[in-house]
Design an enzyme around this catalytic site. Structure first.
Site, mmCIF file in Angstrom:
data_model
loop_
_atom_site.group_PDB
_atom_site.id
_atom_site.type_symbol
_atom_site.label_atom_id
_atom_site.label_comp_id
_atom_site.label_asym_id
_atom_site.label_seq_id
_atom_site.Cartn_x
_atom_site.Cartn_y
_atom_site.Cartn_z
ATOM 1 N N ASP A 63 6.546 0.611 13.843
ATOM 2 C CA ASP A 63 5.911 -0.506 13.158
ATOM 3 C C ASP A 63 7.048 -1.264 12.453
ATOM 4 O O ASP A 63 8.111 -0.692 12.208
ATOM 5 C CB ASP A 63 4.916 0.045 12.133
ATOM 6 C CG ASP A 63 4.348 -1.038 11.242
ATOM 7 O OD1 ASP A 63 3.990 -2.099 11.769
ATOM 8 O OD2 ASP A 63 4.296 -0.826 10.013
ATOM 9 N N VAL A 64 6.853 -2.515 12.121
ATOM 10 C CA VAL A 64 7.934 -3.291 11.495
ATOM 11 C C VAL A 64 7.735 -3.424 9.984
ATOM 12 O O VAL A 64 8.566 -2.980 9.201
ATOM 13 C CB VAL A 64 8.082 -4.677 12.160
ATOM 14 C CG1 VAL A 64 9.113 -5.534 11.410
ATOM 15 C CG2 VAL A 64 8.510 -4.503 13.623
ATOM 16 N N ASP A 65 6.616 -4.016 9.573
ATOM 17 C CA ASP A 65 6.395 -4.285 8.154
ATOM 18 C C ASP A 65 6.240 -2.996 7.351
ATOM 19 O O ASP A 65 5.475 -2.110 7.730
ATOM 20 C CB ASP A 65 5.146 -5.153 7.965
ATOM 21 C CG ASP A 65 5.322 -6.512 8.610
ATOM 22 O OD1 ASP A 65 6.327 -7.173 8.331
ATOM 23 O OD2 ASP A 65 4.459 -6.904 9.430
ATOM 24 N N MET A 79 -4.330 -3.182 5.748
ATOM 25 C CA MET A 79 -3.548 -1.946 5.785
ATOM 26 C C MET A 79 -4.390 -0.734 5.418
ATOM 27 O O MET A 79 -4.163 0.367 5.880
ATOM 28 C CB MET A 79 -2.354 -2.020 4.817
ATOM 29 C CG MET A 79 -1.258 -2.966 5.230
ATOM 30 S SD MET A 79 -0.794 -2.854 6.961
ATOM 31 C CE MET A 79 -0.272 -1.165 7.059
ATOM 32 N N THR A 135 -3.255 1.197 10.831
ATOM 33 C CA THR A 135 -3.207 0.761 12.232
ATOM 34 C C THR A 135 -2.207 1.605 13.033
ATOM 35 O O THR A 135 -2.341 1.749 14.241
ATOM 36 C CB THR A 135 -2.822 -0.731 12.357
ATOM 37 O OG1 THR A 135 -1.553 -0.939 11.731
ATOM 38 C CG2 THR A 135 -3.842 -1.628 11.698
ATOM 39 N N SER A 170 4.124 -4.348 16.414
ATOM 40 C CA SER A 170 3.773 -4.874 15.097
ATOM 41 C C SER A 170 2.614 -5.861 15.141
ATOM 42 O O SER A 170 2.476 -6.636 16.090
ATOM 43 C CB SER A 170 5.015 -5.592 14.534
ATOM 44 O OG SER A 170 4.698 -6.270 13.345
#
Length: 280
Positions: free
Chosen positions: A65-67, A97, A227, A154
């Protein structure tokens, strides 16, 4: 400390019992989760640590995941702050989230509030470069060295992730993210609803597709949010990352929960099986 020899240089007794938490036929010289865990410097936390350790050491691909995982913030919140819409958008991000609202609804609502133009995004990234989480660059470098395929999966935006991917030596084609649509003048026009990560259960769909297309046997998902947790199955293990934000559901259900990447780097470096012969 890590006292065991690398998998490639290990002699193995054929009578040695193999307790494989992954439930897959691993090569006879693969370390078991029990062995890897015994060599970690601190007691790992998680719902199925042995499974995560075996999956990581034998992975064909690792999806990040990125964030709040690869970077220390939520890209959409950084963009919203820059355009003066921060508070309104952060409330929606939190809902998404924590799994309180459908991801596609939260995405559409947030983009509808921000309506970023192409130049807004470029200006934002120039003035507020996204900050990498400590150690993630080293982890991705170690995975690349072992020949493990690395993906950035993402719910964020491709346009904001591409510069990060370049810095991390991750191919543009290994980004699964949302595409913002612009008109001919670069004004916001919406987003592409065909991207798997634009909707709920998008991450399992994306990983299922990667497994199908590339024939991967073992895939690990690394991330911080609800997620990302959804990605198992089809991902074989989920490493929950709490270095930026600790989310209770993730801490409770992740196979392995970490707050930094140090032990993850050690596992890949010391126990990871090379997918390609090492170069000269």
């Amino acid at each position: 400390g890590f006292g065991l020899p690398p998998a490639s240089r290990r002699s193995v007794s054929t009578t040695r019992p193999l307790y494989h938490a992954l439930g897959k036929d691993l090569p006879p010289d693969a370390y078991t989760g029990i062995e890897i865990r015994a060599s970690l410097s601190k007691e790992p936390e998680g719902a199925n640590v042995d499974r995560a350790l075996e999956a990581l050491a034998n992975a064909d691909a690792v999806c990040f995941d990125v964030d709040s995982t690869v970077i220390m913030e939520e890209g959409i919140d950084v963009l919203a702050d820059y355009l003066g819409k921060g508070e309104e958008v952060a409330a929606w991000t939190k809902k998404a989230m924590e799994g309180d609202t459908k991801f596609e609804d939260a995405l559409a609502a947030r983009l509808g509030i921000i309506r970023p133009s192409k130049s807004d995004i470029a200006d934002c990234l120039r003035e507020h470069p996204l900050r990498l989480s400590p150690g993630v660059d080293v982890l991705i470098e170690k995975l690349n060295e072992k020949g493990v395929d690395v993906y950035l999966v993402s719910g964020g935006f491709r346009l904001m992730i591409e510069p990060l991917a370049r810095d991390l030596c991750v191919s543009k084609t290994n980004i699964v993210a949302n595409t913002i649509l612009f008109d001919d003048d670069g004004n916001y026009e919406g987003f592409c609803a065909n991207e798997p990560t634009s909707r709920d259960m998008g991450k399992p769909a994306a990983i299922g597709r990667l497994k199908e297309e590339h024939g991967y046997d073992i895939v690990v998902m690394v991330g911080d949010g609800a997620t990302d947790l959804q990605a198992v199955p089809p991902a074989d293990a989920f490493v929950g990352f709490g270095g930026v934000a600790i989310r209770d559901a993730v801490r409770e259900k992740a196979c392995w929960f970490v707050t930094d990447f140090e032990d993850v780097i050690e596992v890949v470096e010391k126990f990871g099986r090379a997918k390609v012969p090492p170069g000269p």
